[in-house]
Design a protein around this motif. Structure first.
Motif, PDB file in Angstrom:
ATOM      1  N   THR A 234      91.009   9.758   5.262  1.00 27.23           N
ATOM      2  CA  THR A 234      92.020  11.331   5.008  1.00 27.23           C
ATOM      3  C   THR A 234      92.347  11.421   3.411  1.00 27.23           C
ATOM      4  N   PRO A 278      94.303  20.136   6.729  1.00 29.47           N
ATOM      5  CA  PRO A 278      94.555  20.728   8.431  1.00 29.47           C
ATOM      6  C   PRO A 278      94.914  22.003   8.496  1.00 29.47           C
ATOM      7  N   ASP A 324      87.924  27.161  15.029  1.00 28.80           N
ATOM      8  CA  ASP A 324      87.585  25.711  14.897  1.00 28.80           C
ATOM      9  C   ASP A 324      87.035  24.708  16.615  1.00 28.80           C
TER      10      ASP A 324
END
Length: 399
Positions: A234, A278, A324
Motif C-alpha cells: 500500500t 488510485p 485497466d
C-alpha cells in the motif's frame, strides 16, 4: 416408628444432605479453570515474548509440544530462520469447551521482519488450546477462516538476506539462493529507473506451489495460474514493506532472462509504490516497470513485443491506450500481452520524446491528478495527442 422418631430421622437426613453439599462445594474440581479473554491474552503474551527472545524453555511452557518438537505445533521450528523484530497478539474472541478441556482463540497477530518492515504487518489467526498438565497451552496456530496464510503456515522457512533485502522460502536452500541472486540484480536496476525515496530493499516470498501462492494472497489458485509473481503493498505511510509473492510453478517455465525480468519488474513496483495511487493508470505503472526490466536486458523491439507486432502487421493498431480492464488475467493471453507491450511502448515513447526526468514526473503526477491534467501540466500535451503519437510510434517501430 413414633412421630418423635420420624422427626429425628428427617433432621438427621437433612444434616447428612447438607454435609454432602458442603463436601461437594469444597472438593477440588478436575476440570480446567475457566478460560476468558484476560487469561488467553496472558498466555499469548508469554508465547510472543518467548518467540521474540528465542527462549525455548519459555516457549515450551506455553505449548502443548516442546520447542524441539516437529508435531502439530511446529511453529518454533518453522520460524527459526525468520528475522523477527516484533511479534504480538491481540485476542478478539475465546470459545472454551470445559467437557473436552479445549478452547479456540481468535486473535490478530502483529509482526515485523527485522530490517524490512517500518511498521507491523497484521494477520488474523486461529489458535487451538488444550488443558495440559494443569495449565492452558497452545497446540496449534493457523490462519483464521477466510484469512490469508502466512508463509510459515506452509512449512519450515529458509531465509537469505543481504543489502538488497530478504528472501523467505519453503523450498530448498538452492531455490532461496537463486531468488536472492535475482533480487540482488533487480534492486539497482529499479533504483536506476526510479531513484527517489524508497528503501532500496525488497522482501520476496517463495512458497512451494501455486496453491501456496494463492493461499498467501487469499485467493484461488486459478486466479494466479499464469502469473509468475505478484507484489502486494500500500502507498500509505507507516505500513509494512511490500511483499513480492512468487508463483514457483509459473517461474519454472521461464528461461533465465524471463526470471530476472519478472523479479526486476516487481521490484520497480516496490520502488514506485509510495507515489502509485488510485488514479495511476495500469498502462503507466505496468509499462514503467516493464521498461526498466527491458532496459536491463535489451532485445530487438519486435521480438520484445511479439503480440503487438503481430497485431500491427495485420493492420490492427490499437485505437487507444490500454485501459485497466485490459490487464485482467481473464484467460485471454494475447490481449493481456498486447496490453503490457502497449504500456511499455507508451513509456518508451514518453522517455524518448520528453526525457527520463519528465517520465518520472509524469508518473508522480498521474497518481494524484486526473489523467488529462497530468498530460497537460507535465508534458504540455493532451491525452488524445499523446495517443495519436503512440499509435504512430507503434506503426513506425513495429511495422
Amino acid at each position: 416408628m413414633t412421630e418423635a422418631q420420624g422427626v429425628l430421622g428427617r433432621r438427621r437426613a437433612a444434616r447428612l444432605g447438607l454435609a454432602a453439599l458442603l463436601a461437594a462445594g469444597c472438593a477440588p474440581t478436575s476440570g480446567p479453570a475457566p478460560l476468558d479473554r484476560e487469561r488467553a491474552t496472558a498466555l499469548l503474551d508469554r508465547r510472543a515474548t518467548a518467540l521474540r527472545e528465542r527462549d525455548p524453555a519459555a516457549w515450551s511452557a506455553t505449548s502443548a509440544t516442546s520447542a524441539t518438537s516437529t508435531g502439530q505445533d511446529g511453529l518454533w521450528a518453522r520460524l527459526a530462520e525468520v528475522p523477527l523484530a516484533g511479534w504480538a497478539y491481540r485476542v478478539t474472541g475465546v470459545r472454551a469447551d470445559s467437557a473436552t478441556a479445549t478452547a479456540t482463540v481468535e486473535a490478530t497477530l502483529r509482526y515485523r521482519l527485522r530490517g524490512e518492515d517500518p511498521a507491523p504487518a497484521t494477520a488474523r489467526r486461529l489458535l487451538g488450546l488444550v488443558r495440559h498438565e494443569g495449565r492452558w497451552r497452545v497446540r496449534s496456530e493457523e490462519a483464521a477462516p477466510g484469512a490469508a496464510q502466512l508463509l510459515w503456515d506452509q512449512g519450515r522457512v529458509r531465509a537469505r538476506r543481504g543489502s538488497w533485502g530478504l528472501v523467505l522460502g519453503t523450498g530448498s536452500a538452492g531455490q532461496v539462493r537463486e531468488f536472492a541472486r535475482l533480487a540482488e540484480r533487480a534492486v539497482p536496476v529499479a533504483d536506476d529507473a526510479w531513484g527517489g525515496d524508497w528503501p532500496r530493499r525488497v522482501v520476496v516470498l517463495v512458497p512451494g506451489s501455486l496453491a501456496g501462492t494463492a493461499a498467501l494472497l487469499g485467493g484461488e489458485p486459478d486466479a494466479y495460474r499464469g502469473v509468475a509473481a505478484v507484489t502486494t503493498g500500500t502507498p500509505e505511510p507507516g505500513t509494512p514493506a511490500d511483499r513480492i509473492v512468487v508463483n514457483p510453478e509459473a517461474y519454472r517455465e521461464l528461461d533465465s532472462r524471463g526470471k530476472q525480468f519478472v523479479l526486476t519488474h516487481e521490484t520497480v513496483h516496490v520502488a514506485t509504490r509510495s507515489v502509485t495511487g488510485p488514479a495511476t493508470p495500469l498502462w503507466l505503472s505496468e509499462g514503467f516497470a516493464d521498461r526498466a526490466a527491458h532496459r536491463a536486458a535489451p532485445r530487438p523491439l519486435p521480438g520484445a513485443a511479439p503480440a503487438l507486432a503481430a497485431a500491427v502487421a495485420r493492420g490492427e493498431v490499437p485505437r487507444a491506450l490500454p485501459d485497466d480492464a485490459a490487464f485482467a488475467f481473464d484467460g485471454d493471453g494475447g490481449a493481456l500481452d498486447r496490453a503490457y507491450e502497449g504500456g511499455w511502448l507508451a513509456c518508451r515513447l514518453l522517455a524518448d520524446r520528453w526525457g527520463e526526468e519528465r517520465l518520472r514526473a509524469f508518473y508522480r503526477a498521474a497518481g494524484t491528478r486526473a489523467g488529462e491534467a497530468a498530460f497537460r501540466e507535465v508534458l504540455g500535451t493532451t491525452r488524445a495527442q499523446f495517443t495519436a503519437a503512440w499509435r504512430a510510434y507503434l506503426r513506425e517501430r513495429l511495422g
